[in-house]
Motif scaffolding. Structure first.
Motif, PDB file in Angstrom:
ATOM      1  N   ARG A 335       0.731  -1.266   0.146  1.00  0.00           N
ATOM      2  CA  ARG A 335       0.044  -0.101   0.104  1.00  0.00           C
ATOM      3  C   ARG A 335       0.940   1.357   0.110  1.00  0.00           C
ATOM      4  N   LYS A 336       1.867   1.261   0.837  1.00  0.00           N
ATOM      5  CA  LYS A 336       2.796   2.484   0.950  1.00  0.00           C
ATOM      6  C   LYS A 336       3.424   2.514  -0.355  1.00  0.00           C
ATOM      7  N   LEU A 337       3.702   1.523  -1.362  1.00  0.00           N
ATOM      8  CA  LEU A 337       4.452   1.822  -2.306  1.00  0.00           C
ATOM      9  C   LEU A 337       3.498   1.893  -3.559  1.00  0.00           C
ATOM     10  N   GLY A 338       2.020   2.122  -3.421  1.00  0.00           N
ATOM     11  CA  GLY A 338       1.144   2.342  -4.426  1.00  0.00           C
ATOM     12  C   GLY A 338       1.011   1.024  -5.174  1.00  0.00           C
ATOM     13  N   ARG A 339       1.198  -0.069  -4.653  1.00  0.00           N
ATOM     14  CA  ARG A 339       0.933  -1.375  -5.411  1.00  0.00           C
ATOM     15  C   ARG A 339      -0.477  -1.830  -4.843  1.00  0.00           C
ATOM     16  N   HIS A 340      -1.460  -1.143  -5.263  1.00  0.00           N
ATOM     17  CA  HIS A 340      -2.645  -1.278  -4.592  1.00  0.00           C
ATOM     18  C   HIS A 340      -3.551  -2.760  -4.728  1.00  0.00           C
ATOM     19  N   GLU A 341      -3.274  -3.327  -5.832  1.00  0.00           N
ATOM     20  CA  GLU A 341      -3.767  -4.886  -5.990  1.00  0.00           C
ATOM     21  C   GLU A 341      -3.193  -5.827  -5.377  1.00  0.00           C
ATOM     22  N   GLU A 342      -1.922  -5.520  -5.214  1.00  0.00           N
ATOM     23  CA  GLU A 342      -1.070  -6.483  -4.462  1.00  0.00           C
ATOM     24  C   GLU A 342      -1.597  -6.407  -2.780  1.00  0.00           C
ATOM     25  N   ALA A 343      -1.640  -5.010  -2.417  1.00  0.00           N
ATOM     26  CA  ALA A 343      -1.967  -4.637  -1.078  1.00  0.00           C
ATOM     27  C   ALA A 343      -3.274  -5.401  -0.664  1.00  0.00           C
ATOM     28  N   ARG A 344      -4.240  -5.324  -1.671  1.00  0.00           N
ATOM     29  CA  ARG A 344      -5.456  -5.804  -1.413  1.00  0.00           C
ATOM     30  C   ARG A 344      -5.603  -7.255  -1.380  1.00  0.00           C
ATOM     31  N   ALA A 345      -4.623  -7.851  -2.202  1.00  0.00           N
ATOM     32  CA  ALA A 345      -4.790  -9.295  -2.247  1.00  0.00           C
ATOM     33  C   ALA A 345      -3.896  -9.774  -1.137  1.00  0.00           C
ATOM     34  N   ALA A 346      -2.955  -9.224  -0.417  1.00  0.00           N
ATOM     35  CA  ALA A 346      -2.743  -9.645   0.828  1.00  0.00           C
ATOM     36  C   ALA A 346      -3.412  -9.285   2.109  1.00  0.00           C
ATOM     37  N   TYR A 347      -4.100  -8.140   2.153  1.00  0.00           N
ATOM     38  CA  TYR A 347      -5.133  -7.862   3.265  1.00  0.00           C
ATOM     39  C   TYR A 347      -6.283  -9.063   3.067  1.00  0.00           C
ATOM     40  N   ASP A 348      -6.853  -9.159   1.830  1.00  0.00           N
ATOM     41  CA  ASP A 348      -7.835 -10.227   1.779  1.00  0.00           C
ATOM     42  C   ASP A 348      -7.700 -11.624   2.147  1.00  0.00           C
ATOM     43  N   THR A 349      -6.484 -11.842   2.019  1.00  0.00           N
ATOM     44  CA  THR A 349      -6.099 -13.329   2.344  1.00  0.00           C
ATOM     45  C   THR A 349      -5.572 -13.352   3.706  1.00  0.00           C
ATOM     46  N   ALA A 350      -5.215 -12.437   4.565  1.00  0.00           N
ATOM     47  CA  ALA A 350      -4.987 -12.322   5.845  1.00  0.00           C
ATOM     48  C   ALA A 350      -6.276 -12.040   6.716  1.00  0.00           C
ATOM     49  N   LEU A 351      -7.283 -11.313   6.182  1.00  0.00           N
ATOM     50  CA  LEU A 351      -8.286 -11.353   6.966  1.00  0.00           C
ATOM     51  C   LEU A 351      -9.056 -12.438   7.502  1.00  0.00           C
ATOM     52  N   PRO A 352      -9.497 -13.535   6.669  1.00  0.00           N
ATOM     53  CA  PRO A 352     -10.126 -14.770   7.072  1.00  0.00           C
ATOM     54  C   PRO A 352      -9.199 -15.521   8.090  1.00  0.00           C
ATOM     55  N   LEU A 353      -7.921 -15.586   8.001  1.00  0.00           N
ATOM     56  CA  LEU A 353      -6.921 -16.107   8.864  1.00  0.00           C
ATOM     57  C   LEU A 353      -6.923 -15.500  10.164  1.00  0.00           C
ATOM     58  N   PHE A 354      -6.819 -14.114  10.190  1.00  0.00           N
ATOM     59  CA  PHE A 354      -6.880 -13.714  11.700  1.00  0.00           C
ATOM     60  C   PHE A 354      -8.335 -13.935  12.201  1.00  0.00           C
ATOM     61  N   ARG A 355      -9.288 -13.957  11.475  1.00  0.00           N
ATOM     62  CA  ARG A 355     -10.828 -14.331  12.200  1.00  0.00           C
ATOM     63  C   ARG A 355     -10.723 -15.879  12.553  1.00  0.00           C
ATOM     64  N   ALA A 356     -10.056 -16.721  11.800  1.00  0.00           N
ATOM     65  CA  ALA A 356     -10.118 -17.916  11.984  1.00  0.00           C
ATOM     66  C   ALA A 356      -9.313 -18.406  13.505  1.00  0.00           C
ATOM     67  N   VAL A 357      -8.362 -17.543  13.648  1.00  0.00           N
ATOM     68  CA  VAL A 357      -7.600 -17.904  14.874  1.00  0.00           C
ATOM     69  C   VAL A 357      -8.149 -16.914  16.070  1.00  0.00           C
ATOM     70  N   LEU A 358      -9.118 -16.012  15.815  1.00  0.00           N
ATOM     71  CA  LEU A 358      -9.667 -15.312  16.649  1.00  0.00           C
ATOM     72  C   LEU A 358      -8.742 -14.215  17.386  1.00  0.00           C
ATOM     73  N   ASP A 359      -7.957 -13.632  16.410  1.00  0.00           N
ATOM     74  CA  ASP A 359      -7.345 -12.548  16.710  1.00  0.00           C
ATOM     75  C   ASP A 359      -7.666 -11.163  16.448  1.00  0.00           C
ATOM     76  N   PRO A 360      -8.291 -10.472  17.641  1.00  0.00           N
ATOM     77  CA  PRO A 360      -9.074  -9.092  17.098  1.00  0.00           C
ATOM     78  C   PRO A 360      -7.992  -8.264  17.042  1.00  0.00           C
ATOM     79  N   VAL A 361      -6.863  -8.148  17.345  1.00  0.00           N
ATOM     80  CA  VAL A 361      -5.910  -7.074  16.976  1.00  0.00           C
ATOM     81  C   VAL A 361      -5.542  -7.141  15.615  1.00  0.00           C
ATOM     82  N   GLY A 362      -5.197  -8.431  15.048  1.00  0.00           N
ATOM     83  CA  GLY A 362      -4.763  -8.466  13.761  1.00  0.00           C
ATOM     84  C   GLY A 362      -5.832  -8.280  12.702  1.00  0.00           C
ATOM     85  N   GLU A 363      -6.959  -8.598  13.006  1.00  0.00           N
ATOM     86  CA  GLU A 363      -8.166  -8.243  12.108  1.00  0.00           C
ATOM     87  C   GLU A 363      -8.269  -6.888  12.043  1.00  0.00           C
TER      88      GLU A 363
END
Length: 414
Positions: A335-363
């Motif tokens: 995101r900082k480097l303006g690579r928006h699609e790569e940023a979105r892909a990383a966030y979208d992959t991370a979000l369900p993982l944080f939810r699966a392990v019940l990590d509210p801080v990471g979510e």
């Protein structure tokens, strides 16, 4: 035979007290005596002790060799209890190496044998190992169940060291789930038990756990004191993995305080120790910390390299929390480097993982990053939706800085 048994008992005692050189010397003297008298049970027991010693010191090949020699000896003698002890040691080794399926198989076999022999202490130790495995792979409810099965068994056997180790594990679980008061209570209960039993390694691990807790709560000096007390204990017991984990915690602390060179030194020392001990998990955690440091210093290619080296290690270990944290860091970098699609892909992959392990801080951090990305792209409704989801999570964990930054992002939309 009497001399051999005495030497083996001395080896076991020195191993428990962290006197590793003395333990090895005693075992090495006992082994040929048992073989001369054709005492296969004595030989097998000594090999298991050696395996436990080598495993703790990160000498994994030597540990496996000792266990593999002991197992057929016990089976030949039809000693189910000895077989159970060996399988439990192998389970610990496989868990340490991130071979989770093999670890679970070994633990399950040993548990059946201990129950058949009505060995409460062995059963407790196996539950403790299983609880550590479940915690490591993010199965928190299963981990708690296993700890709660181990604790009364240790107390019934008046095994203070086992009780302390179980409390230490429970403290680590509670800390991971942001139940900080319960974590501190478990650590505080474990510490005097370890000291009373002269369990220097357990004391070191408890101090490291307290250091992690204090660091997470922003009590930097208290964290440093705990780490500084733990490190010499790890070194005295030649526990390279423990030392490496304490250095990793120190590196994270120094990075958060802006002491970048001190952080780098700690990370680099930790990485060498983890690599020598073949600890993929430790290596992945350290690379992720280095990635955060490099990103903070504007060394973007180095940061990406660290993150991308850590990711397959976490995936191989099925460590969803580590994988999610690394993806969050990558998302923020892109995101900082303006690579928006790569940023979105990383966030979208991370979000369900944080939810699966019940990590509210990471979510919350991931949602906040998504909010920043959407705001930057002028997608204000999507940005507001992400911020609105992040805000109650930050409030739940009492993260004032995260809450403030989210409110600031929301304010920019008005």
């Amino acid at each position: 035979l009497g001399e051999a048994n005495t030497l083996r008992s001395l080896g076991d005692l020195d191993r428990l007290l962290g006197n590793n050189d003395d333990a090895r010397a005693a075992y090495d003297q006992a082994l040929p005596l048992f073989r001369e008298t054709q005492s296969r049970l004595g030989e097998a027991g000594t090999l298991v002790g050696l395996g436990d010693l080598e495993r703790r010191l990160g000498r994994n090949d030597e540990a496996r060799a000792a266990y593999d020699k002991a197992l057929p000896l016990y089976r030949t003698e039809k000693s189910r209890l000895g077989e159970a002890n060996t399988l439990r040691g192998l389970g610990e080794l496989e868990r340490q190496l991130g071979r989770n399926d093999e670890a679970r198989t070994a633990y399950d076999k040993s548990l059946q044998l201990y129950r058949a022999e009505k060995d409460q202490l062995g059963e407790a130790g196996t539950w403790l190992g299983l609880s550590e495995l479940e915690r490591q792979v993010g199965r928190n409810n299963e981990a708690r169940i296993a700890y709660e099965k181990a604790l009364p068994l240790y107390r019934a056997a008046q095994d203070r060291l086992g009780e302390a180790n179980t409390l230490l594990g429970l403290g680590e679980l509670e800390r991971k789930l942001d139940r900080n008061d319960m974590a501190r209570a478990a650590f505080d209960e474990a510490l005097p038990l370890f000291r009373a039993a002269q369990g220097r390694l357990g004391e070191a691990n408890t101090l490291r756990g307290l250091g992690e807790l204090e660091r997470y709560l922003g009590r930097s000096e208290e964290a440093r004191v705990a780490y500084d007390k733990a490190l010499p204990l790890f070194r005295a017991t030649q526990d390279r993995l423990g030392e490496a984990n304490a250095l990793l915690g120190l590196g994270d602390l120094e990075r958060n305080l802006g002491r970048d060179e001190a952080a780098r030194a700690a990370y680099e020392s930790a990485l060498q120790l983890f690599s020598a001990a073949l600890s993929q998990l430790g290596e992945a955690n350290t690379l992720r910390g280095l990635g955060e440091l490099e990103r903070k210093q504007g060394r973007h290619e180095e940061a990406r390299a660290s993150y991308e080296t850590a990711l397959p290690l976490y995936r191989a270990l099925q460590d969803r929390l580590g994988e999610a944290g690394t993806l969050l860091g990558l998302g923020d970098l892109e995101r900082k480097l303006g690579r928006h699609e790569e940023a979105r892909a990383a966030y979208d992959t991370a979000l369900p993982l944080f939810r699966a392990v019940l990590d509210p801080v990471g979510e919350a951090g991931t949602l906040s990053g998504l909010g920043e990305l959407e705001r930057k792209l002028g997608r204000n409704d999507e940005a507001r939706a992400a911020y609105d989801k992040a805000l109650p999570l930050y409030r739940k964990v009492q993260d004032r800085l995260g809450e403030a930054n989210t409110l600031l992002g929301l304010g920019e939309l008005e």
